[in-house]
Design an enzyme around this catalytic site. Structure first.
Site, PDB file in Angstrom:
ATOM      1  N   LYS A   1       6.629  22.780 -14.959  1.00 55.54           N
ATOM      2  CA  LYS A   1       5.785  21.667 -14.529  1.00 55.54           C
ATOM      3  C   LYS A   1       5.478  21.759 -13.040  1.00 55.54           C
ATOM      4  CE  LYS A   1       4.591  16.924 -14.817  1.00 55.54           C
ATOM      5  NZ  LYS A   1       4.633  15.700 -15.604  1.00 55.54           N
TER       6      LYS A   1
ATOM      7  N   ASN B   1      -1.529  18.496 -20.634  1.00 59.01           N
ATOM      8  CA  ASN B   1      -1.904  17.538 -21.672  1.00 59.01           C
ATOM      9  C   ASN B   1      -2.051  18.189 -23.041  1.00 59.01           C
ATOM     10  OD1 ASN B   1      -1.945  14.911 -20.641  1.00 59.01           O
ATOM     11  ND2 ASN B   1      -3.751  15.401 -19.426  1.00 59.01           N
TER      12      ASN B   1
ATOM     13  N   HIS C   1       6.112   8.409 -27.867  1.00 60.98           N
ATOM     14  CA  HIS C   1       5.147   9.295 -27.208  1.00 60.98           C
ATOM     15  C   HIS C   1       5.387  10.758 -27.605  1.00 60.98           C
ATOM     16  CE1 HIS C   1       2.534  10.960 -24.121  1.00 60.98           C
ATOM     17  NE2 HIS C   1       3.547  11.644 -23.620  1.00 60.98           N
TER      18      HIS C   1
ATOM     19  N   GLU D   1       8.125  17.639 -25.447  1.00 60.78           N
ATOM     20  CA  GLU D   1       7.573  18.056 -24.148  1.00 60.78           C
ATOM     21  C   GLU D   1       8.173  19.389 -23.705  1.00 60.78           C
ATOM     22  OE1 GLU D   1       5.061  16.555 -22.628  1.00 60.78           O
ATOM     23  OE2 GLU D   1       5.061  14.478 -23.349  1.00 60.78           O
TER      24      GLU D   1
ATOM     25  N   HIS E   1      -2.402  10.760 -27.804  1.00 59.79           N
ATOM     26  CA  HIS E   1      -2.751   9.428 -27.301  1.00 59.79           C
ATOM     27  C   HIS E   1      -3.527   8.640 -28.357  1.00 59.79           C
ATOM     28  CE1 HIS E   1      -2.365  10.540 -22.737  1.00 59.79           C
ATOM     29  NE2 HIS E   1      -1.204  10.290 -23.309  1.00 59.79           N
TER      30      HIS E   1
ATOM     31  N   GLU F   1      -4.931  16.878 -10.561  1.00 57.98           N
ATOM     32  CA  GLU F   1      -5.581  17.171 -11.837  1.00 57.98           C
ATOM     33  C   GLU F   1      -7.082  17.396 -11.699  1.00 57.98           C
ATOM     34  OE1 GLU F   1      -4.050  15.976 -16.023  1.00 57.98           O
ATOM     35  OE2 GLU F   1      -5.371  14.380 -15.387  1.00 57.98           O
TER      36      GLU F   1
ATOM     37  N   ARG G   1       0.813  -1.236   0.000  1.00 54.40           N
ATOM     38  CA  ARG G   1       0.000   0.000   0.000  1.00 54.40           C
ATOM     39  C   ARG G   1       0.838   1.275   0.000  1.00 54.40           C
ATOM     40  NH1 ARG G   1      -3.081  -2.952   3.811  1.00 54.40           N
ATOM     41  NH2 ARG G   1      -4.745  -4.102   2.757  1.00 54.40           N
TER      42      ARG G   1
ATOM     43  N   HIS H   1      -2.002  16.038 -26.070  1.00 53.11           N
ATOM     44  CA  HIS H   1      -2.053  14.639 -25.620  1.00 53.11           C
ATOM     45  C   HIS H   1      -3.341  13.926 -26.015  1.00 53.11           C
ATOM     46  CE1 HIS H   1       1.602  15.628 -23.548  1.00 53.11           C
ATOM     47  NE2 HIS H   1       1.654  14.477 -22.905  1.00 53.11           N
TER      48      HIS H   1
ATOM     49  N   LYS I   1       2.554  11.287 -11.305  1.00 55.32           N
ATOM     50  CA  LYS I   1       1.642  10.412 -12.041  1.00 55.32           C
ATOM     51  C   LYS I   1       2.362   9.099 -12.314  1.00 55.32           C
ATOM     52  CE  LYS I   1      -1.526  13.459 -14.482  1.00 55.32           C
ATOM     53  NZ  LYS I   1      -2.093  13.767 -15.811  1.00 55.32           N
TER      54      LYS I   1
ATOM     55  N   ARG J   1      -4.041  21.328 -13.986  1.00 54.84           N
ATOM     56  CA  ARG J   1      -2.998  20.381 -14.366  1.00 54.84           C
ATOM     57  C   ARG J   1      -3.237  19.788 -15.748  1.00 54.84           C
ATOM     58  NH1 ARG J   1       0.303  15.851 -10.840  1.00 54.84           N
ATOM     59  NH2 ARG J   1       1.400  14.992 -12.626  1.00 54.84           N
TER      60      ARG J   1
END
Lengths: 385, 385
Positions: free
Chosen positions: A249, A267, A287, A207, A274, A259, A143, A270, A165, A263
């Protein structure tokens, strides 16, 4: 606001002074998140800086997760720097295909076989895939245990290693399974970039350009002026783009860690990107390449909406093109396929497509407030069909 | 401190008055965790209380996760109560064997196939396995969505549905992969216990007795006096043990949400119990049965250390025995096997076995401060070898 040359003088001058004083002096960007705060250390020869590593990785039990490409280059040096700690290693296949739920199993197996407890540290030595996967293992082993990012790609240094993330892909969508789990530190050793293939370096630059386009017009101007130094991998120029990107960032992550809103600006490109990665089956397009084309699509849609001028659109696309990155998606991807993938985007709410668009260079917004026809027309422009 | 009969009068009297006023009146236990606070609603006919369900599950997209045993009994009623929402369901195999990382895949598949976004709710309709697994899916789908627990077993009502521990097992240890992720609500409908087999009911009672032993001497006395009503499944007695257990658990979770210290008290009997479950291959022993035997082992070790008297030890074991639960582990499990499993316990630090032991009935401590020989002798007492 300074001129372009002011920016160069201030930033490179600052760095140069530090670099002169000691070769391994690091620059530091703080990510201020209360009790989850941490620093990004940017410098040279950090992987062999045993005292730095011991300070940032205080545990006795350390699991280094890396991949088959990186292991022969840097794993021995890192393990040596960790000294007498109980170090275990897990070497995964390279590539986006490895970013799956079941790739986590050998890491869990190794952790348990070595009797690692909740005080252990995981170290992600690699690019975005290794960082996301090892971070997700750290988020979920017993955990949650601590982890440190040692990014080996430009993309990981400026983006994926920062912000907490973590996660893996699902066949139906990227990063669909994961957790927010902040690292205890990010160690960006610029020397590791010397082994990075040009194509990967360019993908990382996508990026870097993203930060400039979405919120840092001065950085955009700097990049336009200094792209040659960057691509010559001048150490001072690299240090500057990594630091400046991380500052951008960090500012956004600090304002919106999970997010809930702002935030999502990170993206930019993206949603389209994606979809390109998904439609091409994850792999043929890196990517960063997909995000580059996606940013061009976002620029074009923003221009179609008259949120930016045609000149601004052209200026953004020109920089991406100068960085050797693709500026359009494969023409075989139909608008329907785009929409199908875009509908699974995590930003969406209540079935509505939310996109990151520009209202000026250096000024991105998250919006669902655009006519659907404008999106369709933009997608059709790129399509064979 | 009141007498035993005071406790009965106060608690059952309170409940009876509420129950008289309206049949579906619920009792509420708050778990106060700041922005992650939520309520446990305890009552009857809650599964068909559409207005309660709509209030506690405000999303339009709802994924109900349940198992093959529970689905035929309660799934239709729940789906009907959810009305016009977009409801998807996922029915998993029953049993501890299903609590694996790869059992999560069909739930992720279903979420993505239905286009569920970050605003969706997961509902765990089942016992501890379903709650832990669906909770872990909720913790990790799109990096975290909301979920509600509707426990169908006594064990889940009093323990596993409360407190935000989610996760799955690894072949080398229980709950080794997981996350802390609090539910938005727990709906404990006592009517669902009517379908619970006696063996499962007894297993749940092990966790109820655990609260009494570890921190609630008055509740221990109440249980000793009122076990017959409880096993007759008298609704008022059930409501009381669920409420009182949840109050005990909530108090500990509130003080230490992420198990930095005090929360480990809730693991009374679990280090031994997890070893029993592991050594027998997860399945032959129910979790509650293993914990019952584990608590007896903790009582015996505590007595051996003279931290409790022989009489206190006998009193604790007697209650567990009266509840129809096992009071010793299978004699085939050797001390070596016990130690091997116990060394993987999440409470351990730096290789040292930390155990929950008693310094009086109703007064548990987490301690590594005992002679190892006392542990070995206790394990040898139970062993064939």
């Amino acid at each position: 606001m300074g001129t372009q040359s002011d920016w160069l003088k201030i930033s490179l001058g600052h760095w140069r002074n530090q670099a002169l004083s000691t070769h391994t002096k690091t620059r530091r960007v703080e990510v201020a998140l209360g009790e989850r705060s941490y620093n990004i250390e940017i410098g040279q020869q950090l992987l062999t800086d045993s005292s730095l590593l011991h300070a940032l990785i205080p545990a006795n039990q350390v699991m280094v997760v890396t991949n088959e490409t990186i292991a022969p280059l840097y794993l021995d040096a890192l393990v040596k720097s960790l000294g007498t700690k109980q170090v275990a290693t897990c070497v995964l296949p390279d590539g986006e295909q490895a970013k799956r739920l079941d790739s986590m199993l050998p890491v869990f197996d190794e952790l348990l076989a070595n009797g690692f407890d909740r005080d252990c540290y995981l170290v992600a030595l690699g690019g975005g895939v290794i960082g996301d996967l090892a971070g997700f293992v750290a988020a979920t082993y017993q955990r949650g245990v601590a982890f440190v990012q040692i990014p080996t790609t430009l993309l990981a240094m400026v983006d994926s290693s920062v912000g907490g993330k973590t996660g893996v892909n699902h066949p139906c969508g990227k990063n669909m399974i994961g957790a927010f789990h902040q690292p205890k530190a990010v160690i960006a050793d610029l020397d590791l970039l010397s082994s990075l293939p040009d194509r990967e370096f360019r993908a990382g630059m996508a990026e870097v350009i993203k930060y400039a386009l979405l919120g840092d017009a001065a950085f955009l101007a700097w990049l336009e002026a200094h792209l040659p130094e960057v691509f010559a991998r001048d150490t001072e120029a690299l240090a500057y783009i990594v630091e400046r990107s991380c500052q951008n960032k960090a500012a956004i992550v600090q304002a919106d860690e999970k997010e809930a809103g702002q935030r999502a600006l990170l993206n930019l490109g993206h949603s389209f990107g994606h979809a390109i990665e998904g439609a091409t089956g994850y792999g043929p397009w890196l990517h960063g390449e997909a995000i580059a084309a996606g940013m061009c699509m976002a620029l074009r849609l923003s221009a179609r909406l008259s949120w930016i001028t045609a000149e601004e659109c052209a200026r953004g696309i020109a920089l991406i093109q100068r960085a050797g990155l693709p500026i359009e998606p494969p023409s075989q991807i139909t608008p329907e396929t785009f929409l199908d993938f875009m509908q699974r985007d995590k930003k969406n709410r209540g079935g509505q497509l939310r996109l990151v668009l520009l209202k000026g260079l250096g000024n991105a917004v998250v919006s669902a407030d655009y006519p659907e026809s404008a999106l369709l027309e933009t997608l059709q422009e790129y399509s064979d069909g």
